[in-house]
Write a protein that holds these residues in place. Structure first.
Motif, PDB file in Angstrom:
ATOM      1  N   LYS A  78       0.820  -1.215   0.000  1.00 33.04           N
ATOM      2  CA  LYS A  78       0.000   0.000   0.000  1.00 33.04           C
ATOM      3  C   LYS A  78       0.849   1.259   0.000  1.00 33.04           C
ATOM      4  O   LYS A  78       0.483   2.264  -0.621  1.00 33.04           O
ATOM      5  CB  LYS A  78      -0.927  -0.013   1.223  1.00 33.04           C
ATOM      6  N   ASN A  79       2.011   1.224   0.657  1.00 30.43           N
ATOM      7  CA  ASN A  79       2.805   2.434   0.857  1.00 30.43           C
ATOM      8  C   ASN A  79       4.209   2.367   0.263  1.00 30.43           C
ATOM      9  O   ASN A  79       5.015   3.264   0.506  1.00 30.43           O
ATOM     10  CB  ASN A  79       2.917   2.753   2.360  1.00 30.43           C
ATOM     11  N   VAL A  80       4.536   1.334  -0.503  1.00 30.70           N
ATOM     12  CA  VAL A  80       5.898   1.193  -1.040  1.00 30.70           C
ATOM     13  C   VAL A  80       5.831   0.910  -2.535  1.00 30.70           C
ATOM     14  O   VAL A  80       5.063   0.049  -2.982  1.00 30.70           O
ATOM     15  CB  VAL A  80       6.663   0.050  -0.337  1.00 30.70           C
ATOM     16  N   HIS A  81       6.623   1.630  -3.315  1.00 31.25           N
ATOM     17  CA  HIS A  81       6.728   1.359  -4.740  1.00 31.25           C
ATOM     18  C   HIS A  81       8.197   1.298  -5.149  1.00 31.25           C
ATOM     19  O   HIS A  81       9.057   1.971  -4.563  1.00 31.25           O
ATOM     20  CB  HIS A  81       5.972   2.411  -5.573  1.00 31.25           C
ATOM     21  N   VAL A  82       8.503   0.487  -6.139  1.00 32.71           N
ATOM     22  CA  VAL A  82       9.870   0.327  -6.635  1.00 32.71           C
ATOM     23  C   VAL A  82       9.852   0.409  -8.160  1.00 32.71           C
ATOM     24  O   VAL A  82       8.829   0.143  -8.803  1.00 32.71           O
ATOM     25  CB  VAL A  82      10.493  -1.021  -6.193  1.00 32.71           C
ATOM     26  N   GLY A  83      10.985   0.775  -8.743  1.00 28.95           N
ATOM     27  CA  GLY A  83      11.026   0.851 -10.193  1.00 28.95           C
ATOM     28  C   GLY A  83      12.318   1.434 -10.716  1.00 28.95           C
ATOM     29  O   GLY A  83      13.372   1.360 -10.056  1.00 28.95           O
TER      30      GLY A  83
ATOM     31  N   ILE B  25      13.200   3.711  -5.221  1.00 25.11           N
ATOM     32  CA  ILE B  25      12.256   3.144  -4.268  1.00 25.11           C
ATOM     33  C   ILE B  25      11.610   4.298  -3.518  1.00 25.11           C
ATOM     34  O   ILE B  25      12.267   5.297  -3.217  1.00 25.11           O
ATOM     35  CB  ILE B  25      12.938   2.155  -3.281  1.00 25.11           C
ATOM     36  N   GLY B  26      10.303   4.191  -3.277  1.00 24.18           N
ATOM     37  CA  GLY B  26       9.573   5.254  -2.602  1.00 24.18           C
ATOM     38  C   GLY B  26       8.689   4.716  -1.496  1.00 24.18           C
ATOM     39  O   GLY B  26       8.183   3.587  -1.579  1.00 24.18           O
ATOM     40  N   PHE B  27       8.507   5.533  -0.458  1.00 22.51           N
ATOM     41  CA  PHE B  27       7.718   5.147   0.715  1.00 22.51           C
ATOM     42  C   PHE B  27       6.709   6.245   1.040  1.00 22.51           C
ATOM     43  O   PHE B  27       7.091   7.403   1.253  1.00 22.51           O
ATOM     44  CB  PHE B  27       8.620   4.938   1.936  1.00 22.51           C
ATOM     45  N   MET B  28       5.423   5.902   1.082  1.00 21.08           N
ATOM     46  CA  MET B  28       4.393   6.783   1.602  1.00 21.08           C
ATOM     47  C   MET B  28       4.372   6.633   3.123  1.00 21.08           C
ATOM     48  O   MET B  28       4.294   5.509   3.633  1.00 21.08           O
ATOM     49  CB  MET B  28       3.023   6.430   1.026  1.00 21.08           C
ATOM     50  N   ILE B  29       4.448   7.763   3.838  1.00 21.39           N
ATOM     51  CA  ILE B  29       4.590   7.711   5.296  1.00 21.39           C
ATOM     52  C   ILE B  29       3.425   8.444   5.951  1.00 21.39           C
ATOM     53  O   ILE B  29       3.397   9.686   5.987  1.00 21.39           O
ATOM     54  CB  ILE B  29       5.926   8.344   5.745  1.00 21.39           C
TER      55      ILE B  29
ATOM     56  N   LEU C 161       9.079   9.602   1.088  1.00 27.84           N
ATOM     57  CA  LEU C 161      10.519   9.447   0.971  1.00 27.84           C
ATOM     58  C   LEU C 161      10.826   8.704  -0.318  1.00 27.84           C
ATOM     59  O   LEU C 161      10.272   7.634  -0.573  1.00 27.84           O
ATOM     60  CB  LEU C 161      11.075   8.668   2.167  1.00 27.84           C
ATOM     61  N   ASN C 162      11.706   9.280  -1.138  1.00 29.89           N
ATOM     62  CA  ASN C 162      12.101   8.645  -2.390  1.00 29.89           C
ATOM     63  C   ASN C 162      13.616   8.629  -2.480  1.00 29.89           C
ATOM     64  O   ASN C 162      14.272   9.650  -2.223  1.00 29.89           O
ATOM     65  CB  ASN C 162      11.511   9.388  -3.597  1.00 29.89           C
ATOM     66  N   ILE C 163      14.160   7.485  -2.856  1.00 27.22           N
ATOM     67  CA  ILE C 163      15.605   7.338  -3.045  1.00 27.22           C
ATOM     68  C   ILE C 163      15.824   6.805  -4.455  1.00 27.22           C
ATOM     69  O   ILE C 163      15.257   5.775  -4.840  1.00 27.22           O
ATOM     70  CB  ILE C 163      16.215   6.367  -2.021  1.00 27.22           C
ATOM     71  N   ARG C 164      16.626   7.514  -5.246  1.00 28.88           N
ATOM     72  CA  ARG C 164      16.908   7.049  -6.599  1.00 28.88           C
ATOM     73  C   ARG C 164      18.334   7.448  -6.985  1.00 28.88           C
ATOM     74  O   ARG C 164      18.917   8.365  -6.402  1.00 28.88           O
ATOM     75  CB  ARG C 164      15.906   7.608  -7.606  1.00 28.88           C
ATOM     76  N   GLY C 165      18.870   6.731  -7.957  1.00 21.74           N
ATOM     77  CA  GLY C 165      20.209   7.015  -8.442  1.00 21.74           C
ATOM     78  C   GLY C 165      20.256   6.913  -9.956  1.00 21.74           C
ATOM     79  O   GLY C 165      19.470   6.178 -10.568  1.00 21.74           O
ATOM     80  N   TYR C 166      21.182   7.656 -10.560  1.00 24.88           N
ATOM     81  CA  TYR C 166      21.335   7.657 -12.010  1.00 24.88           C
ATOM     82  C   TYR C 166      22.799   7.446 -12.384  1.00 24.88           C
ATOM     83  O   TYR C 166      23.702   7.912 -11.695  1.00 24.88           O
ATOM     84  CB  TYR C 166      20.897   8.992 -12.621  1.00 24.88           C
TER      85      TYR C 166
ATOM     86  N   THR D 289      14.906  12.324  -1.473  1.00 32.06           N
ATOM     87  CA  THR D 289      13.874  13.351  -1.351  1.00 32.06           C
ATOM     88  C   THR D 289      12.933  12.998  -0.205  1.00 32.06           C
ATOM     89  O   THR D 289      12.455  11.861  -0.109  1.00 32.06           O
ATOM     90  CB  THR D 289      13.053  13.465  -2.646  1.00 32.06           C
ATOM     91  N   PHE D 290      12.667  13.982   0.661  1.00 33.09           N
ATOM     92  CA  PHE D 290      11.670  13.802   1.711  1.00 33.09           C
ATOM     93  C   PHE D 290      10.758  15.018   1.701  1.00 33.09           C
ATOM     94  O   PHE D 290      11.227  16.156   1.699  1.00 33.09           O
ATOM     95  CB  PHE D 290      12.305  13.653   3.088  1.00 33.09           C
ATOM     96  N   SER D 291       9.454  14.763   1.656  1.00 32.93           N
ATOM     97  CA  SER D 291       8.488  15.860   1.626  1.00 32.93           C
ATOM     98  C   SER D 291       7.369  15.607   2.623  1.00 32.93           C
ATOM     99  O   SER D 291       7.035  14.460   2.946  1.00 32.93           O
ATOM    100  CB  SER D 291       7.907  16.020   0.223  1.00 32.93           C
ATOM    101  N   VAL D 292       6.810  16.703   3.113  1.00 36.53           N
ATOM    102  CA  VAL D 292       5.655  16.673   3.997  1.00 36.53           C
ATOM    103  C   VAL D 292       4.578  17.529   3.355  1.00 36.53           C
ATOM    104  O   VAL D 292       4.819  18.703   3.013  1.00 36.53           O
ATOM    105  CB  VAL D 292       5.988  17.215   5.397  1.00 36.53           C
ATOM    106  N   SER D 293       3.394  16.957   3.165  1.00 30.47           N
ATOM    107  CA  SER D 293       2.314  17.664   2.482  1.00 30.47           C
ATOM    108  C   SER D 293       0.987  17.355   3.153  1.00 30.47           C
ATOM    109  O   SER D 293       0.879  16.392   3.929  1.00 30.47           O
ATOM    110  CB  SER D 293       2.269  17.248   1.012  1.00 30.47           C
ATOM    111  N   PRO D 294      -0.057  18.144   2.872  1.00 30.80           N
ATOM    112  CA  PRO D 294      -1.379  17.834   3.432  1.00 30.80           C
ATOM    113  C   PRO D 294      -1.852  16.456   3.002  1.00 30.80           C
ATOM    114  O   PRO D 294      -1.632  16.037   1.866  1.00 30.80           O
ATOM    115  CB  PRO D 294      -2.268  18.939   2.852  1.00 30.80           C
ATOM    116  N   GLY D 295      -2.487  15.744   3.922  1.00 31.78           N
ATOM    117  CA  GLY D 295      -2.995  14.420   3.600  1.00 31.78           C
ATOM    118  C   GLY D 295      -4.227  14.484   2.728  1.00 31.78           C
ATOM    119  O   GLY D 295      -4.957  15.487   2.711  1.00 31.78           O
ATOM    120  N   ALA D 296      -4.460  13.421   1.976  1.00 31.62           N
ATOM    121  CA  ALA D 296      -5.633  13.358   1.105  1.00 31.62           C
ATOM    122  C   ALA D 296      -6.901  13.338   1.933  1.00 31.62           C
ATOM    123  O   ALA D 296      -6.997  12.615   2.933  1.00 31.62           O
ATOM    124  CB  ALA D 296      -5.555  12.127   0.211  1.00 31.62           C
TER     125      ALA D 296
END
Length: 338
Positions: A244-249, A282-286, A296-301, A318-325
Motif C-alpha cells: 500500500k505504501n511502497v513502490h519500486v522501479g 524506491i519510494g515510501f508513503m509515510i 521518501l524517495n531514493i533514486r540514483g542515475y 527526497t523527503f516531503s511533507v504535504s497535506p494528507g488526502a
C-alpha cells in the motif's frame, strides 16, 4: 526542481597546438542549467491543496578523462583544460503552495527553493590561448556556497488514471557566482525552462509511469560573454506498488542540446552535448497524522552514454511533507474543462 551543479565556469578560448584537437564539452564547463533527473514518479499527479515542504539531498559526481577537453576560467580567462573531476553535495530546501481554486480547470502550484552545498573541482593539463601563455599541471578548488534561488509554477489535470502537467521554472541569481573560481553552485546568468508531462497511475493495479519533457533557454553570462545553447530534456520514471505504501522501479533521462553555444566567448564552436542515464528507485508513503503525510524517495542515475559532456552519476534522497488526502476530495478528481 532541485539545485544545479556548476563544475566550472566557461570563458573565451583558443585551441593551442601543444595538444592535438579533442572533443570539447558542451555548455559552461560541460554542464547545463537543467540537471537531468529532476522529475520523477507522480510528476503530473494533482495533490491535496495547501502548503508543503520538501528537502532533497543530491550527490553528483562528474568525470571527464584527459581525452576530453573543456573550457574554464579558473582565474585564467580563455583556458582550455583536458581532464575534469568534480563532485557536489547539496541540500535543497523548498516550499510549495497548491491552490484550492481551479485555474483553467486544473490545479495550480508554485514552488521556491534554494540549496547550500559543497562543490569540489579538479583539473589537469591546463592550456591558455588568448594571450599565448601556456600553463601545464593541475588545479583544484573546493567551496561551500549557495545555489541560485529557483522557482517553478505548475498546472495539473486529472482524468481518472490519466494526469497531465505543464510547468515553467527558472532561477534568480543568488550573487554567489565567482567567475574566477572553478567551483560554483550558482550560474552567473538567469535561465528559463518550460515543458509538459504525463503520469499514468492506476491505484487498482499499482502501475505508475511518468514522463516530462521541456526546453531550456539560458541568457548571457556577462562575466564570460558566453551563452549556452537551447537544451531539450526528457525525464521518465516507472514503478510498481509492492504494498500500500511502497513502490519500486526505474528512472531515467535523455538530454540533448539542440542549438549552438554563442557569444564573444564561444571561440571553440557550438559544443552540443548529449547524455542518457538510468537507475533504480524506491519510494515510501509515510502516514504522519490525519492532516499530513510524508513521502521518501531514493533514486540514483548513471550515464550510459554521453557526448561532449562529463560522465556523471548521482544519488537523490527526497523527503516531503504535504497535506494528507481528504476522503471527500478523493472522490472528486480535478477534470479538464473545455
Amino acid at each position: 526542481m532541485t539545485g544545479h551543479m556548476r563544475s566550472a565556469a566557461l570563458a573565451s578560448a583558443l585551441m593551442v597546438t601543444a595538444f592535438p584537437p579533442q572533443p570539447a564539452l558542451a555548455a559552461a564547463g560541460g554542464v547545463s542549467f537543467w540537471l537531468p533527473g529532476i522529475f520523477g514518479s507522480f510528476a503530473a499527479v494533482p495533490v491535496t491543496p495547501g502548503w508543503a515542504y520538501s528537502t532533497i539531498y543530491i550527490h553528483l559526481s562528474d568525470k571527464a578523462g584527459t581525452g576530453q577537453n573543456f573550457v574554464t576560467s579558473g582565474g585564467i580567462p580563455g583556458s582550455v583544460t583536458a581532464g575534469l573531476n568534480a563532485h557536489a553535495d547539496v541540500l535543497a530546501m523548498g516550499i510549495t503552495y497548491t491552490s484550492p481554486t481551479p485555474v483553467l480547470g486544473g490545479q495550480a502550484g508554485f514552488s521556491v527553493l534554494t540549496a547550500p552545498g559543497n562543490i569540489a573541482a579538479g583539473i589537469d593539463a591546463t592550456l591558455t590561448g588568448p594571450r599565448g601563455n601556456t600553463i601545464s599541471g593541475s588545479a583544484t578548488d573546493n567551496r561551500t556556497t549557495l545555489t541560485d534561488v529557483f522557482y517553478q509554477g505548475t498546472l495539473k489535470w486529472n482524468q481518472g488514471v490519466h494526469n497531465e502537467l505543464i510547468y515553467i521554472t527558472g532561477n534568480i541569481p543568488s550573487g554567489t557566482y565567482d567567475s574566477s573560481r572553478l567551483a560554483n553552485l550558482s550560474f552567473g546568468f538567469p535561465a528559463i525552462d518550460a515543458g509538459a508531462g504525463y503520469t499514468y497511475l492506476d491505484p487498482k493495479t499499482g502501475h505508475e509511469f511518468s514522463v516530462v519533457g521541456g526546453l531550456t533557454y539560458s541568457f548571457m553570462n556577462g562575466a564570460l560573454q558566453y551563452q549556452n545553447g537551447i537544451d531539450f530534456h526528457l525525464d521518465w520514471a516507472a514503478s510498481q506498488f509492492v504494498s500500500k505504501n511502497v513502490h519500486v522501479g526505474l528512472a531515467g533521462y535523455y538530454f540533448q542540446q539542440i542549438t549552438d553555444d554563442s557569444g564573444p566567448g564561444a571561440k571553440l564552436g557550438g559544443f552540443r552535448g548529449m547524455s542518457v542515464g538510468i537507475g533504480p528507485q524506491i519510494g515510501f508513503m509515510i502516514p504522519m497524522s490525519d492532516d499530513y503525510q510524508g513521502y521518501l524517495n531514493i533514486r540514483g542515475y548513471k550515464d550510459l552514454e554521453t557526448e561532449n559532456r562529463p560522465n556523471s552519476w548521482s544519488t537523490w534522497v527526497t523527503f516531503s511533507v504535504s497535506p494528507g488526502a481528504r476522503a471527500a476530495a478523493a472522490t472528486k478528481p480535478i477534470v479538464r474543462k473545455y
